[in-house]
Every structure is written in C-alpha cells, then in structure tokens.
Motif scaffolding. Structure first.
Motif, PDB file in Angstrom:
ATOM      1  N   GLY A 106       1.052  -1.424  -0.264  1.00 42.09           N
ATOM      2  CA  GLY A 106      -0.213  -0.201   0.010  1.00 42.09           C
ATOM      3  C   GLY A 106       1.636   1.711   0.189  1.00 42.09           C
ATOM      4  N   MET A 107       0.215   2.049  -0.556  1.00 42.39           N
ATOM      5  CA  MET A 107       1.288   3.658  -0.592  1.00 42.39           C
ATOM      6  C   MET A 107       1.992   3.995   1.139  1.00 42.39           C
ATOM      7  N   ALA A 108       0.749   4.045   1.636  1.00 37.21           N
ATOM      8  CA  ALA A 108       0.838   4.541   3.253  1.00 37.21           C
ATOM      9  C   ALA A 108       2.967   4.216   3.575  1.00 37.21           C
ATOM     10  N   ALA A 109       2.689   2.711   3.394  1.00 38.98           N
ATOM     11  CA  ALA A 109       3.622   1.942   3.917  1.00 38.98           C
ATOM     12  C   ALA A 109       5.082   2.526   3.077  1.00 38.98           C
ATOM     13  N   ARG A 110       4.613   2.826   1.630  1.00 42.73           N
ATOM     14  CA  ARG A 110       6.161   3.216   1.411  1.00 42.73           C
ATOM     15  C   ARG A 110       6.440   4.761   1.327  1.00 42.73           C
ATOM     16  N   ASN A 281      -6.894  -8.030 -18.601  1.00 42.93           N
ATOM     17  CA  ASN A 281      -7.500  -7.066 -18.944  1.00 42.93           C
ATOM     18  C   ASN A 281      -7.684  -5.423 -17.922  1.00 42.93           C
ATOM     19  N   GLY A 282      -7.191  -6.207 -16.321  1.00 41.80           N
ATOM     20  CA  GLY A 282      -7.185  -5.032 -15.195  1.00 41.80           C
ATOM     21  C   GLY A 282      -5.330  -4.211 -15.462  1.00 41.80           C
ATOM     22  N   THR A 283      -5.785  -3.361 -14.272  1.00 44.42           N
ATOM     23  CA  THR A 283      -4.030  -2.345 -14.234  1.00 44.42           C
ATOM     24  C   THR A 283      -4.364  -2.551 -12.639  1.00 44.42           C
ATOM     25  N   PHE A 284      -3.366  -1.363 -12.464  1.00 44.83           N
ATOM     26  CA  PHE A 284      -3.014  -1.143 -11.440  1.00 44.83           C
ATOM     27  C   PHE A 284      -3.141   0.618 -11.398  1.00 44.83           C
ATOM     28  N   PHE A 285      -3.746   1.329 -10.444  1.00 47.72           N
ATOM     29  CA  PHE A 285      -3.864   2.843 -10.106  1.00 47.72           C
ATOM     30  C   PHE A 285      -2.917   3.574  -9.198  1.00 47.72           C
ATOM     31  N   ALA A 286      -1.957   4.267  -9.168  1.00 50.37           N
ATOM     32  CA  ALA A 286      -1.868   5.170  -7.895  1.00 50.37           C
ATOM     33  C   ALA A 286      -2.546   6.027  -7.146  1.00 50.37           C
ATOM     34  N   TYR A 287      -3.251   6.045  -6.491  1.00 48.59           N
ATOM     35  CA  TYR A 287      -4.350   7.362  -6.494  1.00 48.59           C
ATOM     36  C   TYR A 287      -3.487   8.649  -5.696  1.00 48.59           C
ATOM     37  N   ARG A 288      -3.313   9.740  -6.190  1.00 49.52           N
ATOM     38  CA  ARG A 288      -2.947  10.816  -5.941  1.00 49.52           C
ATOM     39  C   ARG A 288      -3.430  12.088  -5.582  1.00 49.52           C
ATOM     40  N   LYS A 289      -3.170  12.602  -4.826  1.00 52.01           N
ATOM     41  CA  LYS A 289      -4.433  13.703  -4.146  1.00 52.01           C
ATOM     42  C   LYS A 289      -3.232  14.807  -3.812  1.00 52.01           C
ATOM     43  N   LEU A 290      -2.946  16.047  -4.373  1.00 51.28           N
ATOM     44  CA  LEU A 290      -1.435  16.434  -4.797  1.00 51.28           C
ATOM     45  C   LEU A 290      -2.030  17.759  -4.627  1.00 51.28           C
ATOM     46  N   HIS A 291      -2.027  18.532  -3.436  1.00 45.95           N
ATOM     47  CA  HIS A 291      -2.172  19.626  -3.113  1.00 45.95           C
ATOM     48  C   HIS A 291      -1.036  21.029  -4.025  1.00 45.95           C
TER      49      HIS A 291
END
Length: 541
Positions: A106-110, A281-291
């Motif tokens: 997960g993103m938070a751990a990285r 036919n799937g993929t991965f998203f990196a969701y980034r909320k950028l202020h």
C-alpha cells in the motif's frame, strides 16, 4: 496488423481520460467492507452500471460501419480495490499472494520510498480518510469513481447526486457490512469532489478548460499503446505519444505496459494473480491527491523575474512566463520549449493559432496540435532550449537517455528504448478553487490516477528516481522544480545557449509547490474479474 482490444471487458477509465470526453465533473467515494458477503452484494449491484471501454457514438470523429457502441452515460462509474479490500472480500490467498509487493504494502507503507513524508509526516498532512490506521473499520477497501457530464451553469448533471445517494443507500442496507468512509477535506467529508477549471462564455454559460491551478494546459502527451485507439486513428495519435523507434518513426507502446495479461515491451507477460482471467485486462492505479501551493508558485516567479530578466537580457514582461516555461519544459499553453525556445517564437505560434482559429483552418490547427507532442530532445543536447531538470524532461525522457544520441549516427540510435518501460497513463481532475491573491491554506490541487501494469517499475521509479533525484538529468540531487521535495538549499538550473555568452540562471531556494494529501494503490479489475469478485467464484487453480 489490426489489434482489437476486448473493450467490453476493460473498465472505461483506462483507455481514455474522461475529462477529454465531456465528463469535467467528478466525485470519488471510498468504501470499507466489514462483511465479505455484504461487500460482494454491493459490488454485484453496482456491476451492471460500471462503464466499460466500449466506445460511444461520436459526431466529430465517426467510427466505421460495424463499430459496436454503448450509450453515453450521464455519469461514468468505475470500481477499484486495495489489497486489503480484496482480502476483505474473501478473494483467495492463493490468488492474492501473486499480487506485486508494492500493491500489497500500500502507498502509506511506502511513503519514504515515494518521498511523501515531506515537508511533514503523512499522519499529519493527509486527509483523515487516507491516514494510516489500525482500525479495520477505517481502512480504504473500494474506490468508486464517478465522472459526470456538466450542465450549462457549470454544475454537474443531477444524475451525479442521484447515484451518490443510491450508493450510500445501498451501503446503508448492509447495516454496517459496507460503509462510505468520511474524512475528505472539502465541502463534503463523504467524498472527494472534483471539477475541471471553468470559463464563462459570452452567453453566461460555462465550459471546461484543460488547465490546472498553476496555469498550465494539462494532460498533453499521454502514452498511446497497441489497440488503444481505432486503427484509422492510430497513425495520427501515435505521433509523439507512442515509442520513438531508431528510424525516428513513432509506434504504439506494447499494451502490456498498461494492461495486465498482455505482452509488454520486453515481450513478457508479467506474472500476477492467478487465475489469468483475474488479472487479464486489469491494471493498477496509483491514486495521488496533490495539493498545489498556487500562491507560493506565483510569488516565487514574481520574486525571481527581475533577476532573470537582467541575466538573460530579456524584457521584464517576458521574464515570468519564460521562467514558468523553463520550470515546466512547456509554455503555459503547452507549446514545447524545444519547438519555441524564446518568448518571441512562442508568440509567433500563438499568433498563427489565432489566425487559424479565426479562419477555420482545421489543417493548420491539427498541425499545431500535433506539434505539442511531435518532438524529441536530440536537437537540444545542452538543455539550452528545455532545461535538463524541467518537469517535462523528467516525466517523459523521450530520446534523451539514448546513450548513442550524441553520436548523431542514425545507424546507432535506439530511440526511446530506455524510456518506454517507465511510461504511465494519467487520469484524474483538479479539485477546489485557488483564489487570486489568496494563500495556500485552501483546498485546491489535482487528483491524479497513474495507471500502469507495474507500480514499482513505472510509477514508483518515475516518482522516486526521476522526480526526486537529478542524476539521470545531470542535475545532481536537484529534484523536479514543480513536484519535487524542496529543502532550504533546493535549486533549479536554467542553462543558456553556450554561443550567447550568458551565464546560466539559478533558481535558488525553491519553496514547496506540491504536497501529497492522500492516496493508495488500487487494482482495477476487468469486467470478468469484477464478476468473479462479486459472485465469490475466484478459483486460483
């Protein structure tokens, strides 16, 4: 060779950016699953309205007879899952253990790998809904993206509110089995609100513009891959957006760089979760909320303009837009610096476009649009036109990293081979409104969904290696001048033409322009995999 993608099996927000297709409004909801059966029921109820990649009828660019269409929805609906979400839905462990490590983490751990714990720890700065937690009822499991059409008054169509209420009611029916997580910053804590920036027409109506809060035209140069667009459009779309071959022609990138279960640029099919139908036919998203610190960005440009004008010997009025262009690698309207390196040349391009628009000259307008992406860096070996460390050169290096580029021997060049395995698809929309003359305490920025087959090799490599270091760009430890982390000694070097006799200009003490406010890694399943998840029939054997 004709390559047909299984459009009805691919979710619609992978092949196309909805904002370009007339969906300038957005609303993203996050769900938590406390009961697997309830979670599968909610997915099964939403599954019939999930938007696929099957194309919509187009008046401006009609497809050939025999093309299969779907009705254009008022609101496009799509689903994605965190690793913990798949676990909560009882997807078998034998399937989940095939998922890549970075997705499992997960993103938070990285956060340290991604350099997100700067300037403050994510536990302090991320929206409450995104902050790491040990509470199983607060963890993000499902991402529901809603992209909506817009009414003439600039508000989203009514269907957006309707479907938001329907999803909330559906979750309420599970009596705690599935909940809509709250904790988003903004006007409504129950969801992340999104909207393209708008302009008002003479008749009082509003229309969206493809510009982000700093003032740059956005979403230029997204990669084009095999089968992504119809064959009759590929020759046009691939120019500047595919991969550059050794003979300097453009070809589509291998589909496996963005879609799981297909050959990638190394002619391999990456091993992911089994069975193959679960990943394909799937993929991965990196969701980034950028202020975005818009006031800080504007104030910094203004503070450096006088010195830049004096060193580069240009009028003060040209200094700020030129500085802005040097930082980005493009002028504000998207014209690349390698094509128009000076303010005067940029103005000439703008004049030509204005004349073509007034005359209705579609051929010239098409050529100008193509010029926004049809360029390489071979003609700028010193970075005098487009600085080495600019955001543009860092995010898509094109032929810049070709070790034989300096030989100028066409028999030796490799095109964009070293760049082709680092490309990402960018999806998303701005959020909030930056007030002119205001400060940066408000809620404004962009939510980016970076789509790729390998979060580690594509998204994380670009974020860490190219945005947060400068070695590949002969810039030492200098970070990206826009989205990089900027300490007290952060700088950005603008080279000058060696023949001009002018010294380089150094933008010193760069403030922090962009900060993360949340995010995670999501698996975007195919429609086949979505049915398997919803019905609980994932069989890893």
């Amino acid at each position: 060779m004709t390559i047909q993608r299984e459009l009805a099996d691919i979710q619609g927000n992978i092949l196309s950016a909805y904002g370009r297709l007339g969906f300038p409004k957005g609303r993203f909801l996050l769900l938590n699953v406390a009961n697997a059966a309830a979670g599968r029921m909610v997915i099964d109820m939403l599954r019939p309205i999930v938007t696929t990649a099957v194309r919509w009828p187009s008046k401006s660019n009609p497809y050939p007879p025999g093309t299969i269409y779907q009705a254009r929805p008022e609101v496009a609906v799509n689903l994605a899952f965190t690793f913990r979400g798949l676990l909560a839905l009882d997807v078998p462990i034998r399937t989940l253990r095939g998922m890549p490590d970075e997705f499992i983490d997960g993103m938070a751990a990285r956060a340290d790998i991604l350099c997100d714990n700067y300037p403050h720890n994510i536990k302090e700065t991320w929206d409450p809904v995104w902050r790491p937690t040990t509470d199983p009822l607060r963890r993000v499991h499902i991402l529901v993206t809603l992209n909506a059409q817009m009414k003439p008054d600039g508000t989203p169509v009514d269907r957006l509110d309707e479907i938001t209420r329907e999803i909330a009611a559906l979750c309420d029916q599970t009596k705690g089995g599935v909940t809509v997580l709250s904790g988003h910053r903004g006007d409504n804590a129950a969801y992340q609100d999104l909207s393209a920036l708008l302009q008002q027409a003479g008749d009082g109506t509003y229309y969206p513009i493809p510009v982000e809060h700093f003032g740059f035209v956005d979403a230029i140069g997204d990669p084009v891959f095999e089968g992504q667009v119809p064959d009759e459009n590929m020759a046009r779309e691939v120019i500047g957006q595919g991969k550059l071959m050794a003979d300097q022609t453009w070809q589509p990138i291998a589909a496996g760089e963005f879609l799981l279960g297909h050959p990638d640029e190394s002619q391999e099919i990456a091993g992911h979760a089994m069975p193959m139908d679960f990943s394909r036919n799937g993929t991965f998203f990196a969701y980034r909320k950028l202020h975005q610190n818009v006031a800080g960005f504007r104030n910094y440009l203004a503070s450096k303009a006088d010195a830049f004008a004096a060193v580069m010997q240009v009028p003060r009025a040209e200094a700020e837009p030129t500085l802005m262009a040097k930082i980005a690698g493009r002028w504000a309207d998207g014209v690349p610096l390698v094509s128009a390196p000076t303010f005067g040349e940029w103005q000439a391009v703008r004049t030509r476009r204005a004349a073509a628009e007034a005359a209705g000259d579609k051929a010239t307008l098409a050529a100008l649009d193509r010029a926004l992406v049809d360029f390489t860096f071979a003609g700028d070996p010193d970075g005098a036109k487009c600085p080495f460390g600019s955001h543009l050169r860092r995010s898509n290096t094109r032929d810049m990293l070709d070790p034989h580029l300096s030989t100028h021997d066409p028999k030796q060049v490799n095109g964009s081979v070293l760049n082709n395995r680092r490309r990402i698809l960018r999806r998303g929309l701005p959020y909030g409104a930056a007030q002119p003359g205001g400060d940066d305490t408000g809620e404004h920025g962009i939510v980016m969904l970076a789509a790729c087959a390998s979060l580690f090799r594509q998204f994380e490599f670009v974020q860490q290696q190219w945005m947060q270091y400068g070695l590949d760009f002969m810039a030492g430890n200098d970070t990206c001048p826009i989205i990089g982390n900027h300490g007290e000694d952060a700088k950005f070097v603008i080279a000058s033409d060696p023949a001009s006799g002018k010294p380089p200009f150094i933008c010193d003490r760069l403030p922090q322009f962009v900060e993360t406010r949340g995010g995670d890694y999501f698996f975007v399943p195919s429609m086949t995999a979505l049915r398997m998840i919803a019905t609980g029939v994932v069989d890893p054997t």
